[in-house]
Motif scaffolding. Sequence first.
Motif, PDB file in Angstrom:
ATOM      1  N   ALA A 114       5.417  -2.971   3.051  1.00 39.89           N
ATOM      2  CA  ALA A 114       6.770  -3.072   2.487  1.00 39.89           C
ATOM      3  C   ALA A 114       7.282  -4.499   2.583  1.00 39.89           C
ATOM      4  CB  ALA A 114       7.707  -2.125   3.217  1.00 39.89           C
ATOM      5  N   SER A 115       6.976  -5.151   3.694  1.00 41.31           N
ATOM      6  CA  SER A 115       7.443  -6.520   3.923  1.00 41.31           C
ATOM      7  C   SER A 115       6.818  -7.518   2.951  1.00 41.31           C
ATOM      8  CB  SER A 115       7.128  -6.923   5.369  1.00 41.31           C
ATOM      9  OG  SER A 115       7.478  -8.262   5.598  1.00 41.31           O
ATOM     10  N   ILE A 116       5.494  -7.438   2.765  1.00 43.12           N
ATOM     11  CA  ILE A 116       4.841  -8.420   1.890  1.00 43.12           C
ATOM     12  C   ILE A 116       5.136  -8.150   0.413  1.00 43.12           C
ATOM     13  CG2 ILE A 116       3.002  -8.934   3.545  1.00 43.12           C
ATOM     14  CD1 ILE A 116       1.079  -7.332   1.865  1.00 43.12           C
ATOM     15  N   ASN A 117       5.647  -6.956   0.105  1.00 38.34           N
ATOM     16  CA  ASN A 117       5.994  -6.628  -1.276  1.00 38.34           C
ATOM     17  C   ASN A 117       7.477  -6.811  -1.589  1.00 38.34           C
ATOM     18  OD1 ASN A 117       3.763  -5.303  -3.150  1.00 38.34           O
ATOM     19  ND2 ASN A 117       3.298  -4.757  -1.028  1.00 38.34           N
ATOM     20  N   ALA A 118       8.276  -7.091  -0.562  1.00 37.04           N
ATOM     21  CA  ALA A 118       9.728  -7.200  -0.768  1.00 37.04           C
ATOM     22  C   ALA A 118      10.075  -8.256  -1.820  1.00 37.04           C
ATOM     23  CB  ALA A 118      10.421  -7.505   0.550  1.00 37.04           C
ATOM     24  N   GLY A 119       9.457  -9.409  -1.717  1.00 36.19           N
ATOM     25  CA  GLY A 119       9.709 -10.466  -2.692  1.00 36.19           C
ATOM     26  C   GLY A 119       9.103 -10.153  -4.043  1.00 36.19           C
ATOM     27  N   ALA A 120       7.976  -9.431  -4.030  1.00 37.73           N
ATOM     28  CA  ALA A 120       7.276  -9.120  -5.281  1.00 37.73           C
ATOM     29  C   ALA A 120       8.077  -8.173  -6.171  1.00 37.73           C
ATOM     30  CB  ALA A 120       5.905  -8.508  -4.981  1.00 37.73           C
ATOM     31  N   ILE A 121       8.705  -7.157  -5.570  1.00 40.39           N
ATOM     32  CA  ILE A 121       9.429  -6.175  -6.390  1.00 40.39           C
ATOM     33  C   ILE A 121      10.839  -6.652  -6.750  1.00 40.39           C
ATOM     34  CG2 ILE A 121       8.082  -4.249  -5.473  1.00 40.39           C
ATOM     35  CD1 ILE A 121      10.565  -3.448  -3.842  1.00 40.39           C
ATOM     36  N   ASP A 122      11.351  -7.623  -5.985  1.00 37.96           N
ATOM     37  CA  ASP A 122      12.643  -8.249  -6.306  1.00 37.96           C
ATOM     38  C   ASP A 122      13.752  -7.206  -6.520  1.00 37.96           C
ATOM     39  OD1 ASP A 122      14.325 -10.393  -6.731  1.00 37.96           O
ATOM     40  OD2 ASP A 122      13.828 -10.616  -8.859  1.00 37.96           O
ATOM     41  N   GLY A 123      13.771  -6.214  -5.637  1.00 39.08           N
ATOM     42  CA  GLY A 123      14.830  -5.202  -5.695  1.00 39.08           C
ATOM     43  C   GLY A 123      14.638  -4.109  -6.732  1.00 39.08           C
ATOM     44  N   ILE A 124      13.498  -4.118  -7.429  1.00 36.89           N
ATOM     45  CA  ILE A 124      13.242  -3.113  -8.465  1.00 36.89           C
ATOM     46  C   ILE A 124      12.471  -1.930  -7.875  1.00 36.89           C
ATOM     47  CG2 ILE A 124      12.157  -2.635 -10.693  1.00 36.89           C
ATOM     48  CD1 ILE A 124      14.510  -4.574 -10.904  1.00 36.89           C
ATOM     49  N   TYR A 125      13.170  -0.811  -7.731  1.00 34.69           N
ATOM     50  CA  TYR A 125      12.551   0.425  -7.246  1.00 34.69           C
ATOM     51  C   TYR A 125      12.563   1.460  -8.371  1.00 34.69           C
ATOM     52  CZ  TYR A 125      12.917  -1.419  -2.500  1.00 34.69           C
ATOM     53  OH  TYR A 125      12.779  -2.195  -1.366  1.00 34.69           O
ATOM     54  N   PRO A 126      11.606   2.375  -8.380  1.00 33.90           N
ATOM     55  CA  PRO A 126      11.592   3.404  -9.427  1.00 33.90           C
ATOM     56  C   PRO A 126      12.821   4.312  -9.356  1.00 33.90           C
ATOM     57  CG  PRO A 126       9.501   3.352  -8.220  1.00 33.90           C
ATOM     58  CD  PRO A 126      10.458   2.514  -7.451  1.00 33.90           C
ATOM     59  N   ASP A 127      13.291   4.729 -10.524  1.00 29.07           N
ATOM     60  CA  ASP A 127      14.352   5.730 -10.575  1.00 29.07           C
ATOM     61  C   ASP A 127      13.774   7.107 -10.266  1.00 29.07           C
ATOM     62  OD1 ASP A 127      16.726   4.167 -11.545  1.00 29.07           O
ATOM     63  OD2 ASP A 127      15.295   3.688 -13.122  1.00 29.07           O
ATOM     64  N   MET A 128      12.512   7.289 -10.630  1.00 33.13           N
ATOM     65  CA  MET A 128      11.817   8.523 -10.269  1.00 33.13           C
ATOM     66  C   MET A 128      10.318   8.266 -10.231  1.00 33.13           C
ATOM     67  SD  MET A 128      11.990  10.876 -13.708  1.00 33.13           S
ATOM     68  CE  MET A 128      13.582  10.279 -14.254  1.00 33.13           C
ATOM     69  N   SER A 129       9.664   8.991  -9.317  1.00 33.80           N
ATOM     70  CA  SER A 129       8.215   8.877  -9.171  1.00 33.80           C
ATOM     71  C   SER A 129       7.615  10.274  -9.103  1.00 33.80           C
ATOM     72  CB  SER A 129       7.849   8.115  -7.892  1.00 33.80           C
ATOM     73  OG  SER A 129       8.365   6.804  -7.913  1.00 33.80           O
ATOM     74  N   PHE A 130       6.473  10.420  -9.727  1.00 36.82           N
ATOM     75  CA  PHE A 130       5.737  11.676  -9.661  1.00 36.82           C
ATOM     76  C   PHE A 130       4.459  11.470  -8.848  1.00 36.82           C
ATOM     77  CE2 PHE A 130       8.298  11.932 -13.522  1.00 36.82           C
ATOM     78  CZ  PHE A 130       8.951  13.137 -13.305  1.00 36.82           C
ATOM     79  N   PHE A 131       4.362  12.196  -7.752  1.00 39.88           N
ATOM     80  CA  PHE A 131       3.166  12.139  -6.916  1.00 39.88           C
ATOM     81  C   PHE A 131       2.286  13.329  -7.267  1.00 39.88           C
ATOM     82  CE2 PHE A 131       4.597   9.615  -2.897  1.00 39.88           C
ATOM     83  CZ  PHE A 131       5.096   8.607  -3.697  1.00 39.88           C
ATOM     84  N   ILE A 132       1.147  13.082  -7.893  1.00 38.64           N
ATOM     85  CA  ILE A 132       0.196  14.151  -8.216  1.00 38.64           C
ATOM     86  C   ILE A 132      -0.746  14.291  -7.019  1.00 38.64           C
ATOM     87  CG2 ILE A 132      -1.361  15.066  -9.974  1.00 38.64           C
ATOM     88  CD1 ILE A 132       1.293  14.208 -11.188  1.00 38.64           C
ATOM     89  N   MET A 133      -0.583  15.357  -6.252  1.00 32.27           N
ATOM     90  CA  MET A 133      -1.294  15.496  -4.981  1.00 32.27           C
ATOM     91  C   MET A 133      -2.523  16.407  -5.113  1.00 32.27           C
ATOM     92  SD  MET A 133       0.547  13.584  -2.953  1.00 32.27           S
ATOM     93  CE  MET A 133       0.371  14.018  -1.224  1.00 32.27           C
ATOM     94  N   LEU A 134      -3.634  15.907  -4.625  1.00 33.00           N
ATOM     95  CA  LEU A 134      -4.898  16.650  -4.627  1.00 33.00           C
ATOM     96  C   LEU A 134      -5.591  16.387  -3.298  1.00 33.00           C
ATOM     97  CD1 LEU A 134      -6.901  18.324  -6.413  1.00 33.00           C
ATOM     98  CD2 LEU A 134      -7.925  16.151  -7.089  1.00 33.00           C
ATOM     99  N   ASP A 135      -6.237  17.409  -2.743  1.00 33.07           N
ATOM    100  CA  ASP A 135      -6.846  17.220  -1.428  1.00 33.07           C
ATOM    101  C   ASP A 135      -7.981  16.198  -1.511  1.00 33.07           C
ATOM    102  OD1 ASP A 135      -9.683  18.839  -1.251  1.00 33.07           O
ATOM    103  OD2 ASP A 135      -8.305  19.756  -2.694  1.00 33.07           O
ATOM    104  N   PRO A 136      -8.168  15.413  -0.438  1.00 33.71           N
ATOM    105  CA  PRO A 136      -9.133  14.303  -0.442  1.00 33.71           C
ATOM    106  C   PRO A 136     -10.570  14.702  -0.766  1.00 33.71           C
ATOM    107  CG  PRO A 136      -7.656  14.123   1.427  1.00 33.71           C
ATOM    108  CD  PRO A 136      -7.381  15.448   0.798  1.00 33.71           C
ATOM    109  N   GLU A 137     -10.995  15.882  -0.313  1.00 35.33           N
ATOM    110  CA  GLU A 137     -12.363  16.338  -0.592  1.00 35.33           C
ATOM    111  C   GLU A 137     -12.562  16.529  -2.091  1.00 35.33           C
ATOM    112  OE1 GLU A 137     -16.075  16.872   0.614  1.00 35.33           O
ATOM    113  OE2 GLU A 137     -14.532  16.858   2.174  1.00 35.33           O
ATOM    114  N   SER A 138     -11.558  17.111  -2.745  1.00 40.10           N
ATOM    115  CA  SER A 138     -11.633  17.321  -4.202  1.00 40.10           C
ATOM    116  C   SER A 138     -11.615  15.987  -4.947  1.00 40.10           C
ATOM    117  CB  SER A 138     -10.465  18.188  -4.676  1.00 40.10           C
ATOM    118  OG  SER A 138     -10.540  19.485  -4.118  1.00 40.10           O
TER     119      SER A 138
END
Length: 206
Positions: A114-138
Motif C-alpha cells: 500500500a505504501s509503495i503504491n500510494a504515490g502511484a495511484i495518486d488518490g484514485i481508488y475504484p468505485d467498485m471492484s469485483f473479486f472472482i474467487m476460485l479455490d487455489p487448487e482449481s
Amino acid sequence: MFITFEGMDGCGKTTQFNLLCEHLRNKGYEFIVTREPGGTKISEKIRELVLGNENAGMNKMCEALLYAASRAEHVDKVIKPALAEGKIVICDRYLHSSIAYQGYGRQLGRDTIASINAGAIDGIYPDMSFFIMLDPESVHNRLNQSGKDLDRLEKEAVSFFERVNIGFAEIAKNDPTITVINASDTIESIAATIASVVDNIIENNH
C-alpha cells in the motif's frame, strides 16, 4: 466511475469483464477498457518485463516496484484523464492485485505494498471492484490444463496461490466497494449479478 475486476488467473475474470462491457455497450454507456500491468506504451513494456519467463529469478521487491511503476504511468495517462471526462473506466486488475499477489503471495506485507503504491495511484481508488474467487487448487489445475503458455506468475506453486487467495479474502472484508463472486456459479448467473450491481451504482450516481 472506476470499476475493477480482480481474482486469480483462471477464475473466469476475463469472461465476466467482457460480458459487463457488452452489457454497458447495449445500454449506451460510454466507457473505456484497460488493464494492469499495461494500458500505456511504457506500462505494456513493464508488463513484458514482470511477466516474462526469462525473468524467473526476479527479486520480489523489484517485482512489486515494477507493478507500482506501471500503475503510476497508467493512472496518470489513462485512468485519471478518462474519469475527468466523465467516462466509465473498466480495468482488468488494479491495486488490490498488487496487495494480494505481492503483499500476501510474495509475503512483502499489505502495508508495504500500500505504501509503495500510494504515490502511484495518486488518490484514485475504484468505485467498485469485483473479486472472482476460485479455490487455489482449481486455479492451479485450470492454468495447467489450459494449453496456453503460462507466464512467470501463472507458473507459481499452489502454495503461492493459497496465499494470494487469503489476500483477496482479507482485502474484501468490510469493504462495501467490493463484491465477492463465487467463480463456481454459472457464467450467466455471475454476469447478471455484476450487471445488477453496476446498474444500481450508475443509477444512484445520476
